[in-house]
Motif scaffolding. Structure first.
Motif, PDB file in Angstrom:
ATOM      1  N   PHE A 112     -15.388 -42.566  -9.778  1.00 48.54           N
ATOM      2  CA  PHE A 112     -15.606 -41.758 -10.970  1.00 48.54           C
ATOM      3  C   PHE A 112     -17.082 -41.784 -11.383  1.00 48.54           C
ATOM      4  N   GLU A 113     -17.646 -42.976 -11.455  1.00 51.52           N
ATOM      5  CA  GLU A 113     -19.022 -43.100 -11.953  1.00 51.52           C
ATOM      6  C   GLU A 113     -20.035 -42.461 -11.015  1.00 51.52           C
ATOM      7  N   ALA A 114     -19.728 -42.413  -9.723  1.00 49.59           N
ATOM      8  CA  ALA A 114     -20.656 -41.793  -8.780  1.00 49.59           C
ATOM      9  C   ALA A 114     -20.794 -40.293  -9.036  1.00 49.59           C
ATOM     10  N   HIS A 142     -19.159 -34.917 -21.275  1.00 51.43           N
ATOM     11  CA  HIS A 142     -19.265 -34.314 -22.598  1.00 51.43           C
ATOM     12  C   HIS A 142     -20.684 -34.417 -23.149  1.00 51.43           C
ATOM     13  N   ASP A 143     -21.358 -35.500 -22.860  1.00 49.37           N
ATOM     14  CA  ASP A 143     -22.746 -35.659 -23.295  1.00 49.37           C
ATOM     15  C   ASP A 143     -23.649 -34.579 -22.694  1.00 49.37           C
ATOM     16  N   ARG A 144     -23.305 -34.137 -21.481  1.00 57.25           N
ATOM     17  CA  ARG A 144     -24.105 -33.119 -20.786  1.00 57.25           C
ATOM     18  C   ARG A 144     -23.577 -31.697 -21.004  1.00 57.25           C
ATOM     19  N   ILE A 191     -15.583 -29.415 -14.702  1.00 53.75           N
ATOM     20  CA  ILE A 191     -15.159 -30.132 -13.503  1.00 53.75           C
ATOM     21  C   ILE A 191     -13.645 -30.295 -13.550  1.00 53.75           C
ATOM     22  N   GLU A 192     -12.991 -30.032 -12.428  1.00 55.75           N
ATOM     23  CA  GLU A 192     -11.550 -30.272 -12.339  1.00 55.75           C
ATOM     24  C   GLU A 192     -11.292 -31.326 -11.273  1.00 55.75           C
ATOM     25  N   LEU A 193     -10.765 -32.465 -11.689  1.00 50.43           N
ATOM     26  CA  LEU A 193     -10.478 -33.555 -10.763  1.00 50.43           C
ATOM     27  C   LEU A 193      -9.115 -33.359 -10.124  1.00 50.43           C
ATOM     28  N   MET A 194      -9.052 -33.470  -8.794  1.00 52.48           N
ATOM     29  CA  MET A 194      -7.757 -33.553  -8.136  1.00 52.48           C
ATOM     30  C   MET A 194      -7.035 -34.814  -8.627  1.00 52.48           C
ATOM     31  N   PRO A 195      -5.710 -34.918  -8.439  1.00 51.75           N
ATOM     32  CA  PRO A 195      -4.937 -35.992  -9.082  1.00 51.75           C
ATOM     33  C   PRO A 195      -5.505 -37.387  -8.855  1.00 51.75           C
ATOM     34  N   LYS A 244     -13.366 -43.242 -18.052  1.00 50.48           N
ATOM     35  CA  LYS A 244     -13.857 -42.953 -19.403  1.00 50.48           C
ATOM     36  C   LYS A 244     -15.376 -42.783 -19.418  1.00 50.48           C
ATOM     37  N   LYS A 245     -16.083 -43.550 -18.600  1.00 45.41           N
ATOM     38  CA  LYS A 245     -17.540 -43.380 -18.520  1.00 45.41           C
ATOM     39  C   LYS A 245     -17.900 -42.001 -17.984  1.00 45.41           C
ATOM     40  N   LEU A 246     -17.147 -41.540 -16.991  1.00 46.14           N
ATOM     41  CA  LEU A 246     -17.394 -40.208 -16.443  1.00 46.14           C
ATOM     42  C   LEU A 246     -17.154 -39.134 -17.501  1.00 46.14           C
TER      43      LEU A 246
END
Length: 606
Positions: free
Chosen positions: A126-128, A186-188, A144-148, A179-181
């Motif tokens: 996630f963080e990467a 949202h910050d960006r 961004i849409e994350l696959m499952p 959560k960091k991602l």
């Protein structure tokens, strides 16, 4: 009805445990660190619960049923030792959110980018992904849409074999990394969506039936017995999955959900599960003041999914449209195997450009029945379209992407078609720079019998391919190499054509955001197809201006006369030298004619 299930960390070393097991005679929570077994209390609805002190965040636990077998929590938030082992207590308050001012965005304003976490970056976490936000922002993507990401067996998987819908995959970074991602997105200014699977659970590590009737034999899906959304005790099963959806939105701050294969969510009750989910999401919007979107994947072409409640609809914000992809893909590649036999006509692409659905109540020769209903009256932002996605790439035997299947010029033509069309666009990771690393089907199951079944099933599914491609090498889904080969190659800037197509995507997205193609959203847009020449001409206008797109899928150049060259403004030409073509724009506007080379697109305003 509707208890908060799972292990809820209240604070001060206190946890509220709750699980639904209506037929159990006894149920205890077993804490690994102390080996204590603490009895829970059953209510009249079948929920077992108890508030327990001296339980720290991070504590590992299981449930013991009937003083015998022990199983992980079906609503586990974390499975650090895998799908067959202990669940872990998670303290949601451990993360201090920084996105309190974020209110979400409408689907109509989204430019979506589908990501598989494990293959998007070399680290596969996630963080990467955070390190790639600069690239996505420069591209023009805002969603961004994350696959499952729900916990699945092993460390590599597409995610559709998840067995713990509440648990963020540990090998990706778990709750903390996720959560960091989301905070960083949202910050960006990025929205972030999650692909969720409510039509089945994977086979390995699936213990949920030990607790109660979460499945029913009334119906069967391609994955076995259907999830119990309308049979006896279904109220509690529905609650399990609706609470899950709301958790991703409220506790993890996702901006919306993509709902996998909703045609396999079988519910014949008076209020369909999807409508109930939509209503509960509306209630959450009112509570949080944030906008959430629900997007369905469906192959039924049924507008009921996206119609308003007042019209008997489910009120979802959008749905994927396979028709647009299939029509464009077959014209570009010439492929006509399987369901592609229903497509391939230029007139179908023209129809899809105007209204998204091709099958709007017409007969399908592949399905041998009438499919779909009329989408008239629906807004273009109800429909999400693409030229590539995980299914259409990865469910090919070899996993070839568009860049491997068609010419460089056709790649640009495809990009211009999707991004000038009036619908919500979705890119599949890497397509913007013409990625040629294949995205293949991969798993990491621990059960040898299951691995063998997947391998043999995959081979059987593609028997027809091996008959015509005797030299094809079967990509073993279980092999780690298959997973590694599917990772993106981020060294693309060293290749001129990849940089050129990236620039072309950036320009198209910039134009789309500026509203350059907005006239194509008019329901009176004119779309004409020439089957013989493989030409699509789309035009629309108002009192102030007109826009025309000439999409040449043929092998010969196309010309037509123009009356007023001086008032014609070219918005984009894929044949332009700056995009790797062979023509200057001025060369295409000569002698009272406008010329579009083979496999090229020209969009202009007049």
């Amino acid at each position: 009805m509707g208890k908060k299930i799972g292990a809820v960390y209240i604070g001060h070393k206190k946890v509220e445990f709750c699980v639904w097991a209506p037929f159990a005679k006894s149920l205890e929570v077993v804490l690994k660190n102390t080996q204590k077994a603490i009895a829970l209390t059953k209510d009249d609805q079948g929920y077992w619960s108890k508030s327990i002190n001296d339980v720290e965040s991070g504590t590992l636990y299981k449930y013991r049923l009937n003083e015998q077998d022990e199983f992980p929590d079906p609503a586990s938030l974390s499975q650090p030792e895998g799908v067959n082992s202990w669940s872990r207590v998670v303290d949601h308050s451990a993360h201090s959110w920084k996105d309190n001012s974020w209110k979400g965005r409408e689907l109509s304003d989204m430019y979506i980018y589908e990501v598989h976490v494990g293959t998007f970056t070399s680290a596969g976490t996630f963080e990467a992904i955070i390190d790639k936000l600069d690239h996505l922002e420069e591209l023009g993507i805002n969603t961004i849409e994350l696959m499952p990401i729900s916990q699945f067996p092993g460390k590599r998987n597409w995610g559709y074999d998840g067995v713990y819908p509440y648990a963020a995959q540990d090998s990706y970074g778990g709750v903390s990394g996720l959560k960091k991602l989301i905070d960083a997105c949202h910050d960006r200014g990025f929205s972030i969506l999650l692909d969720v699977v409510y039509n089945h659970l994977g086979p390995e590590g699936n213990y949920i039936s030990q607790y109660g009737p979460y499945f029913t034999d009334k119906y069967h899906t391609p994955w076995g017995s259907a999830i119990n959304f309308d049979d006896e005790y279904s109220d509690f099963v529905r609650h399990h999955f609706i609470q899950n959806a709301l958790m991703w939105l409220e506790d993890f701050h996702f901006d919306g959900l993509r709902l996998d294969a909703v045609h396999e969510i079988i519910d014949r009750g008076a209020k369909h599960f999807l409508k109930e989910l939509s209503e509960k999401t509306d209630e959450l919007e009112a509570k949080t003041g944030k906008k959430y979107v629900l997007i369905a994947e469906s192959d039924l072409n049924d507008t009921k999914l996206i119609k308003d409640y007042s019209e008997g609809g489910f009120g979802l914000e959008g749905q994927w449209v396979d028709d647009f992809h299939h029509s464009l893909h077959t014209i570009l590649t010439g492929e006509d195997a399987g369901y592609y036999v229903d497509f391939g006509k230029m007139e179908y692409l023209a129809k899809a450009f105007k209204q998204a659905f091709i099958y709007d109540g017409i007969y399908s020769s592949f399905r041998k029945r009438t499919v779909g209903n009329d989408p008239q009256g629906m807004t273009p932002s109800n429909f999400v379209i693409c030229i590539q996605n995980h299914d259409q790439v990865g469910n090919r035997l070899l996993g070839e992407r568009m860049a491997e299947l068609v010419s460089f010029e056709k790649q640009k033509l495809a990009a211009a078609t999707i991004l000038s069309a009036p619908f919500v666009p979705m890119l599949f990771m890497g397509e913007e720079f013409g990625e040629k690393n294949r995205f293949q089907y991969f798993i990491s199951h621990n059960d040898p019998d299951l691995v063998k079944a997947v391998q043999e099933g995959r081979k059987k599914e593609f028997e027809y391919f091996f008959h015509s491609h005797s030299d094809a090498v079967f990509p073993d889904p279980q092999a780690e190499e298959t997973f590694k080969n599917s990772k993106l190659n981020w060294d693309f800037k060293q290749e001129e054509q990849k940089s050129q197509i990236l620039g072309f995507y950036k320009e198209l997205l910039k134009l789309k955001k500026q509203g350059a193609f907005d006239l194509f959203k008019d329901q009176n847009v004119n779309a004409e197809a020439d089957e013989e020449k493989k030409i699509l001409i789309v035009s629309a206008g108002d009192d102030n201006s007109a826009i025309t797109g000439i999409y040449n899928f043929g092998s010969s150049s196309y010309s037509e006369e123009i009356s007023d060259k001086d008032n014609l403004q070219v918005l984009i030409s894929s044949a332009d030298k700056k995009w790797g073509g062979e023509k200057e724009v001025e060369d295409l506007l000569n002698s009272g004619k406008i010329t579009v080379p083979a496999e090229a697109v020209l969009i202009f305003r007049s």
